[in-house]
Scaffold this active site. Structure first.
Site, PDB file in Angstrom:
ATOM      1  N   CYS A   1       0.829  -1.198   0.000  1.00 62.10           N
ATOM      2  CA  CYS A   1       0.000   0.000   0.000  1.00 62.10           C
ATOM      3  C   CYS A   1       0.866   1.252   0.000  1.00 62.10           C
ATOM      4  CB  CYS A   1      -0.881  -0.022   1.249  1.00 62.10           C
ATOM      5  SG  CYS A   1      -1.751   1.487   1.621  1.00 62.10           S
TER       6      CYS A   1
ATOM      7  N   GLY B   1      -4.686  -3.520   8.030  1.00 63.86           N
ATOM      8  CA  GLY B   1      -4.017  -3.485   6.741  1.00 63.86           C
ATOM      9  C   GLY B   1      -3.977  -2.074   6.202  1.00 63.86           C
ATOM     10  N   CYS B   2      -3.863  -1.934   4.898  1.00 63.45           N
ATOM     11  CA  CYS B   2      -3.745  -0.626   4.253  1.00 63.45           C
ATOM     12  C   CYS B   2      -4.888   0.300   4.634  1.00 63.45           C
ATOM     13  CB  CYS B   2      -3.710  -0.803   2.738  1.00 63.45           C
ATOM     14  SG  CYS B   2      -3.647   0.749   1.837  1.00 63.45           S
ATOM     15  N   PHE B   3      -4.554   1.494   5.119  1.00 65.37           N
ATOM     16  CA  PHE B   3      -5.622   2.400   5.531  1.00 65.37           C
ATOM     17  C   PHE B   3      -6.415   2.960   4.359  1.00 65.37           C
ATOM     18  CE2 PHE B   3      -1.956   5.590   6.729  1.00 65.37           C
ATOM     19  CZ  PHE B   3      -1.543   5.668   5.402  1.00 65.37           C
TER      20      PHE B   3
END
Length: 226
Positions: free
Chosen positions: A20, A59-61
């Site tokens: 990300c 995980g990826c914001f």
């Protein structure tokens, strides 16, 4: 409500993109340079009158922000960093995996319209809580699964939600989600805010974020915004 881990693995395992943010720094629609601290600041954790806040890492914001913003009763979501042990986190520092910070979201919501236990259901329905320091193609401690609680009652509700998720058969492996105090939250650089909304053509958004979002909408049984 049942998340099929095999589906997640097929979706994410086939991707050829990096983590990300790192996969997409050349496509940022901003003049801000990745890694610099413009916009990074410590957030006041006092909720506005009549509102409440909750913080999660999954995980990826970029993905998490879009998901929580779609939940009925949620007013806004901030992408940022929480759970770390160093001063002045930036994306560049957090991405090393040595700061203790996780990419996180701070959710502002109306408790009259959506409860904290319901947000915990959103949390477990929107990511794979069985992969340690990993979510899809993203790996590192900054991508770990965390519920940040702000009170003893939130801690109790978080522990109950974790137990319920485990017993429900939602996951086929042990849940590795951490349940820790919310001591500080730093707003991420401005180019991270509403990133999925403003970067629909980004390969990571198309092949990771949006597929995760669509999977969430198929599995989550709560109320979403029109």
């Amino acid at each position: 409500m049942k998340i099929h881990i095999k589906i997640y693995n097929l979706i994410f395992g086939a991707l050829l993109f990096a983590s990300c943010g790192q996969a997409s720094s050349n496509t940022l629609t901003t003049t801000e340079e990745p890694g610099k601290d413009e916009g990074v600041r410590k957030i006041n954790l006092t909720a506005p009158k009549g509102k409440a806040i909750a913080a999660f890492a999954e995980g990826c914001f970029w993905c998490s922000e879009e998901i929580f913003e779609d939940v009925a009763g949620v007013d806004s979501v901030i992408s940022g960093y929480s759970g770390g042990h160093t001063q002045n986190p930036t994306y560049e520092k957090v991405s090393t995996g040595t700061t203790g910070y996780a990419e996180s979201v701070l959710v502002y919501y109306d408790p009259k319209k959506v409860s904290y236990p319901e947000l915990l259901k959103v949390f477990y329905a929107s990511h794979d809580a069985t992969t340690k320091d990993k979510q899809g193609p993203d790996e590192g401690t900054q991508y770990r699964s965390v519920v940040f609680y702000a009170s003893a009652s939130e801690k109790a509700m978080a522990e109950t939600a974790k137990t319920d998720a485990l017993k429900s058969g939602m996951f086929q492996r042990a849940i590795v989600t951490q349940i820790v105090p919310l001591t500080a939250f730093y707003r991420a650089e401005e180019y991270h805010q509403n990133y999925a909304k403003h970067n629909k053509d980004n390969p990571y958004i198309q092949n990771v974020s949006e597929q995760r979002f669509e999977q969430f909408k198929k599995t989550y049984k709560g109320k979403l915004k029109p």
